[in-house]
Design a protein around this motif. Structure first.
Motif, PDB file in Angstrom:
ATOM      1  N   CYS A   7       0.837  -1.385   0.371  1.00  0.00           N
ATOM      2  CA  CYS A   7       0.177   0.356   0.109  1.00  0.00           C
ATOM      3  C   CYS A   7       1.298   0.986   0.242  1.00  0.00           C
ATOM      4  O   CYS A   7       0.539   1.960  -1.100  1.00  0.00           O
ATOM      5  CB  CYS A   7      -0.391   0.387   1.183  1.00  0.00           C
ATOM      6  SG  CYS A   7      -2.231  -1.065   1.874  1.00  0.00           S
ATOM      7  N   LEU A   8       1.587   0.747   0.347  1.00  0.00           N
ATOM      8  CA  LEU A   8       3.009   2.417   0.789  1.00  0.00           C
ATOM      9  C   LEU A   8       3.332   3.014  -0.603  1.00  0.00           C
ATOM     10  O   LEU A   8       3.204   3.788  -0.658  1.00  0.00           O
ATOM     11  CB  LEU A   8       3.989   1.959   1.370  1.00  0.00           C
ATOM     12  CG  LEU A   8       4.925   3.764   2.238  1.00  0.00           C
ATOM     13  CD1 LEU A   8       3.894   3.843   3.095  1.00  0.00           C
ATOM     14  CD2 LEU A   8       5.871   3.428   2.649  1.00  0.00           C
ATOM     15  N   PRO A  58       8.461   2.129   0.727  1.00  0.00           N
ATOM     16  CA  PRO A  58       9.170   0.971   1.966  1.00  0.00           C
ATOM     17  C   PRO A  58      10.367   0.590   1.601  1.00  0.00           C
ATOM     18  O   PRO A  58      11.207   0.318   0.484  1.00  0.00           O
ATOM     19  CB  PRO A  58       8.040  -0.530   1.093  1.00  0.00           C
ATOM     20  CG  PRO A  58       7.207  -0.269   0.059  1.00  0.00           C
ATOM     21  CD  PRO A  58       7.801   1.464   0.042  1.00  0.00           C
ATOM     22  N   VAL A  59      11.067  -0.050   2.511  1.00  0.00           N
ATOM     23  CA  VAL A  59      12.378  -0.365   2.298  1.00  0.00           C
ATOM     24  C   VAL A  59      12.559  -2.336   2.845  1.00  0.00           C
ATOM     25  O   VAL A  59      12.180  -1.863   3.599  1.00  0.00           O
ATOM     26  CB  VAL A  59      13.042   0.505   3.114  1.00  0.00           C
ATOM     27  CG1 VAL A  59      14.858  -0.253   3.296  1.00  0.00           C
ATOM     28  CG2 VAL A  59      13.950   1.423   3.376  1.00  0.00           C
ATOM     29  N   GLU A  60      13.386  -2.614   2.055  1.00  0.00           N
ATOM     30  CA  GLU A  60      13.466  -4.255   1.338  1.00  0.00           C
ATOM     31  C   GLU A  60      14.418  -4.809   2.753  1.00  0.00           C
ATOM     32  O   GLU A  60      15.589  -4.598   2.739  1.00  0.00           O
ATOM     33  CB  GLU A  60      13.861  -4.506   0.010  1.00  0.00           C
ATOM     34  CG  GLU A  60      13.627  -6.348  -0.245  1.00  0.00           C
ATOM     35  CD  GLU A  60      12.723  -6.974   1.133  1.00  0.00           C
ATOM     36  OE1 GLU A  60      13.147  -7.972   2.089  1.00  0.00           O
ATOM     37  OE2 GLU A  60      11.046  -6.872   0.674  1.00  0.00           O
ATOM     38  N   LEU A  61      14.633  -5.196   4.242  1.00  0.00           N
ATOM     39  CA  LEU A  61      15.536  -5.517   4.439  1.00  0.00           C
ATOM     40  C   LEU A  61      15.601  -7.020   5.104  1.00  0.00           C
ATOM     41  O   LEU A  61      16.237  -7.556   5.275  1.00  0.00           O
ATOM     42  CB  LEU A  61      14.950  -5.109   6.309  1.00  0.00           C
ATOM     43  CG  LEU A  61      15.006  -3.468   6.719  1.00  0.00           C
ATOM     44  CD1 LEU A  61      14.535  -3.098   8.103  1.00  0.00           C
ATOM     45  CD2 LEU A  61      16.400  -2.935   5.883  1.00  0.00           C
ATOM     46  N   GLY A  62      14.400  -7.702   4.511  1.00  0.00           N
ATOM     47  CA  GLY A  62      14.305  -9.624   4.584  1.00  0.00           C
ATOM     48  C   GLY A  62      13.841  -9.648   5.800  1.00  0.00           C
ATOM     49  O   GLY A  62      14.363 -10.947   6.063  1.00  0.00           O
ATOM     50  N   SER A  63      13.655  -9.246   6.707  1.00  0.00           N
ATOM     51  CA  SER A  63      12.640  -9.486   7.830  1.00  0.00           C
ATOM     52  C   SER A  63      11.369  -8.960   7.333  1.00  0.00           C
ATOM     53  O   SER A  63      11.528  -7.889   8.352  1.00  0.00           O
ATOM     54  CB  SER A  63      13.566  -8.789   9.103  1.00  0.00           C
ATOM     55  OG  SER A  63      12.991  -9.331  10.017  1.00  0.00           O
ATOM     56  N   PRO A  64       9.963  -9.646   7.087  1.00  0.00           N
ATOM     57  CA  PRO A  64       8.659  -9.052   7.285  1.00  0.00           C
ATOM     58  C   PRO A  64       8.442  -8.678   8.655  1.00  0.00           C
ATOM     59  O   PRO A  64       7.238  -7.506   8.221  1.00  0.00           O
ATOM     60  CB  PRO A  64       8.108 -10.295   6.843  1.00  0.00           C
ATOM     61  CG  PRO A  64       9.302 -10.893   6.801  1.00  0.00           C
ATOM     62  CD  PRO A  64      10.758 -10.844   7.329  1.00  0.00           C
TER      63      PRO A  64
END
Ligand code: GLC
Length: 612
Positions: A361-362, A542-548
C-alpha cells in the motif's frame, strides 16, 4: 467549450490587485473544470457568468483579518509539506461539551503539540439521530447545543493567534431531510426538487442493481420513498440523508457559497465528506466518477481565488486507485486525503507481524503529487473498512484481519460492523482496544507499546499525522452507547467516547499510562517538526530488509533521509541497515548517534534514523 477570457477590472487597491492576479491564474482553469461537468447544460452560459461575478465578489469581500494568512501561504507555496502538522479530531460535545468548552481546552491541545483541529460536524443537524452530525439542517448555523457562529469565529481566531488552524466538515454529498432546501422540495418547489434526485420505483430499482449499500444492516438500499416527493429519493446513507443532485449546477454553486461563508468565518480547511458519491451515473456504482473529481477540482480553483490559504481534505475511503485522483487529475485538487489504505494495512501488518501489505500500500500511495499531503491516521470516528484493501490483499487476508480485530482471539478487543457490499465485516473500536491495551493496564504493556508504535509510524510518513481524540491517553472503548436509543443501532459509537478529563489529568503524573502515552505522542510531533529540512512532500517508500517482521520505510528530501523502523512483533529482531544508514546516523526519538551495519530492535520498538 472554450473558457471565456477573464476580464479583470483595473486594480484600485492592493487587495484587488491580488485578487486580480489570482483570478487570471485560476478562473480559466475553474471554467474548464466546470465545462467538463456542466458544459452541455442548457443553463451553462447564465450559470458561468453568474459564478464568475460571485467568485470575484467573494474574493474581494475576503475579511481583511484573513488576507494576511492568504498572503503568507501564497508566498511559501510549499508550506503544506512542512513536517509535524499534527491534526486532532474529535466530537465537540464528547471532547468539551460545546465550542466555548473547546476554547478552554486549547492549552491541552497546544501541550499535545497539534497544529490543526478537526472537530467533527458541528453545524446545525436534524433533531434526533443525525448520523453524528452528518445530516446537516443548516450550513450557516452552528448546532445550538454546541454554541453559535460567534463561538466558531472566536475559536478560529484563537487558533490563528496560536498559529493553529481549524478544519470543518462540509457535508457536501447530502443534506438532512429537514434542511430548508429539502423542505422547499417537499413543499413542491420545482427549483428545490431539482436539488435532489427522485426516481420512480422502476428507475430506482434499476439504479439499485449497480449500487453498493453503505449501511446494509441499518439502512439497506440507496433510495427512500417519500410521499411528499411522490417518489424514491436518493439516500446513499441513512434515509434522512438526502443526496444532492450535482447534475444541477445550482447545487455546485450553493455548496461553493457554503465554503465561502465558512472560510470567511476563519475556517482554514474543509473535509469534503463522502466526496466519492457526488456524481451519479446510470449503470455504475455512482462512486468515484470523473465528474466527482472535476467538481472537487473546481471548488479548489474557486478557493484559490477567494481564500487561497484554505485546504481541501478528501474523505474518500476507497481503493487507492480511486483516492489518488482526488488530489487532482492535472495539478489542482484536494490538498489532503485520508490515507485509508496505509492505515488499514498498518493494522493488518500488526495482526500478522508481517509488513507485506503495508509495503504494497505504501508503494502505491507514493503516487501522491508532491504539492499535496496524505492525512495519515491510525483511527477515526468511522469503522476500519477491510474491503477497501481488496486490491492489495486476498479475501482470506481480509477475513483474517476482520476476525482478528472484530471477534477476539488475538490481542484485539474490537467489534465487527456491517460492511458495504458484503465481504469482510468492518471493525469498530478505539485504537487502544484494537492494539490490545486493556483498561487498567499500565505503561510498558504490550498494548501500550503497540499503540505508540502505530502513532510513531504515522508521524514518520509523508503527510500530516491525525490523532483521534483520546488515543493520546489510551482511552478505551465506550460500551455505554448501547444504552442510548439514539446511538445503540450504530456500532461506531463504540469508539466515540466522552473525553475522560480525570484520566487526562494523569498525564502530568509520572509513571502513569497517560503520562507515558501523552509524552510520547507529544514527542513524536515535536521531533517530526524539528526535522525542518526533511519536509513531508516527497513520498515515503518501503525498504526491503529481508525481515518482514520489521516494517521499514524511507523518505528523502535533498541530501537528508529518514528511515523509520518498527518491530511488529513481541520478540526482539535485528536486521541489516541499508548502506546509507550504516554510516553515522542519529536516532531522532532518543537523540542518540549510532553507527553499524545492523540494527537490533526490542519488541514493538520504533526507531527513526536520519542521516547525519
Ligand atoms: C462519512 C463520515 C461518516 C458518515 C458518512 C455519511 O463517511 O465519515 O461518519 O456516516 O460520511 O455522512
Amino acid at each position: 467549450m472554450t473558457p471565456t477570457s477573464p476580464s479583470v477590472p483595473p486594480a484600485t487597491d492592493p487587495h484587488e490587485n491580488d485578487v486580480g492576479r489570482r483570478f487570471l491564474a485560476h478562473w480559466p482553469r475553474l471554467e474548464a473544470k466546470l465545462a467538463e461537468v456542466y458544459g452541455g447544460n442548457p443553463r451553462w452560459a447564465t450559470f458561468v457568468a453568474a459564478l464568475k461575478d460571485r467568485v470575484w465578489a467573494a474574493a474581494i469581500a475576503r475579511p481583511p483579518a484573513l488576507r494576511d494568512l492568504d498572503a503568507r501561504r501564497e508566498a511559501s507555496p510549499d508550506w503544506l509539506g512542512a513536517p509535524g502538522q499534527g491534526v486532532y479530531t474529535f466530537y465537540v460535545e464528547r471532547f468539551a461539551g460545546d465550542l466555548p468548552g473547546v476554547r478552554k481546552r486549547l492549552d491541552y491541545l497546544d501541550d499535545l503539540g497539534v497544529r490543526w483541529l478537526h472537530p467533527l460536524p458541528l453545524l446545525k443537524s436534524r433533531p434526533g439521530d443525525s448520523d453524528g452530525g452528518f445530516a446537516v439542517a443548516d450550513y450557516r448555523q452552528v448546532d445550538p447545543r454546541l454554541g453559535d457562529m460567534d463561538d466558531l469565529e472566536a475559536l478560529a481566531a484563537d487558533l490563528r493567534d496560536r498559529d493553529m488552524g481549524l478544519i470543518l466538515d462540509v457535508v457536501c454529498n447530502h443534506t438532512a431531510r429537514e434542511h430548508a432546501w429539502a423542505a422547499a422540495a417537499r413543499a413542491g418547489d420545482q427549483a428545490y426538487r431539482d436539488y435532489y434526485i427522485t426516481l420512480d420505483a422502476e428507475e430506482a430499482a434499476e439504479r439499485e442493481r449497480h449500487l453498493i449499500d453503505v449501511f446494509p444492516d441499518t439502512a439497506p438500499g440507496s433510495f427512500t420513498f417519500d410521499p411528499d416527493m411522490d417518489g424514491h429519493v436518493w439516500t446513499t446513507f441513512y434515509p434522512f440523508q438526502w443526496d444532492l443532485n450535482y447534475a444541477n449546477p445550482a447545487v455546485f454553486a450553493e455548496m461553493l457559497e457554503v465554503l465561502v461563508f465558512l472560510a470567511a468565518k476563519g475556517v482554514q480547511g474543509f473535509r469534503l465528506d463522502s466526496a466519492p458519491y457526488l456524481w451519479k451515473a446510470a449503470g455504475t456504482t455512482s462512486r468515484n466518477r470523473p465528474q466527482a473529481y472535476a467538481i472537487v477540482e473546481a471548488w479548489r480553483e474557486a478557493l484559490a481565488i477567494i481564500a487561497p490559504s484554505t485546504v481541501l481534505v478528501a474523505e474518500a475511503i476507497e481503493s487507492l486507485d480511486d483516492v489518488l485522483p482526488f488530489f487532482g487529475r492535472d495539478g489542482s485538487g484536494c490538498d489532503l486525503a485520508y490515507n485509508n489504505a496505509v492505515m488499514t494495512a498498518l493494522w493488518g501488518a500488526l495482526a500478522d507481524g508481517d509488513a507485506g501489505v503495508f509495503d504494497r500500500c505504501l508503494a502505491a500511495s507514493a503516487g501522491k503529487p508532491r504539492r499535496a499531503a496524505w492525512l495519515n491516521y491510525v483511527r477515526c470516528h468511522d469503522d476500519v473498512i477491510w474491503n477497501a484493501l481488496a486490491a492489495y490483499a486476498s479475501p482470506r487476508d481480509l477475513d483474517r484481519w476482520s476476525a482478528f480485530y472484530g471477534q477476539g482471539g488475538g490481542f484485539a478487543h474490537g467489534r465487527a460492523f456491517q460492511t458495504a457490499g458484503g465481504g469482510a465485516p468492518s471493525t469498530n473500536g478505539m485504537a487502544a482496544a484494537l492494539a490490545g491495551l486493556a483498561p487498567g493496564e499500565g505503561p510498558g504493556s504490550a498494548g501500550a507499546e503497540r499503540l505508540a508504535l502505530l502513532y510513531g509510524v504515522i508521524h514518520a510518513l509523508d503527510g500530516w499525522p491525525l490523532i483521534y481524540m483520546g488515543d493520546e491517553i489510551g482511552l478505551p472503548n465506550d460500551e455505554a452507547y448501547a444504552d442510548d436509543p439514539l446511538r445503540a443501532t450504530d456500532g461506531r459509537w463504540l469508539h466515540r467516547p466522552a473525553m475522560d478529563w480525570r484520566a487526562a489529568a494523569r498525564r502530568n503524573r509520572a509513571g502513569t499510562l497517560e503520562a507515558e502515552l501523552f509524552t510520547r505522542f507529544r514527542q513524536l510531533g515535536d521531533r517530526a517538526r524539528a526535522l525542518t529540512d526533511l519536509g513531508v512532500a516527497g513520498p515515503a517508500r518501503p525498504v526491503e530488509l529481508g525481515s518482514p517482521a520489521i516494517l521499514a520505510f524511507e523518505r528523502t528530501e535533498g541530501a537528508r533521509s529518514l528511515l523509520c523502523l518498527a518491530n511488529l512483533t513481541d520478540v526482539p529482531r535485528s536486521a541489516p541497515l541499508p548502506a546509507t544508514f550504516s554510516a553515522a546516523t542519529r536516532d531522532v526519538l532518543t537523540g542518540r548517534e549510532r553507527t553499524g551495519e545492523t540494527i537490533d530492535l526490542e519488541p514493538y520498538d520504533l526507531v527513526w534514523l536520519v542521516t547525519a
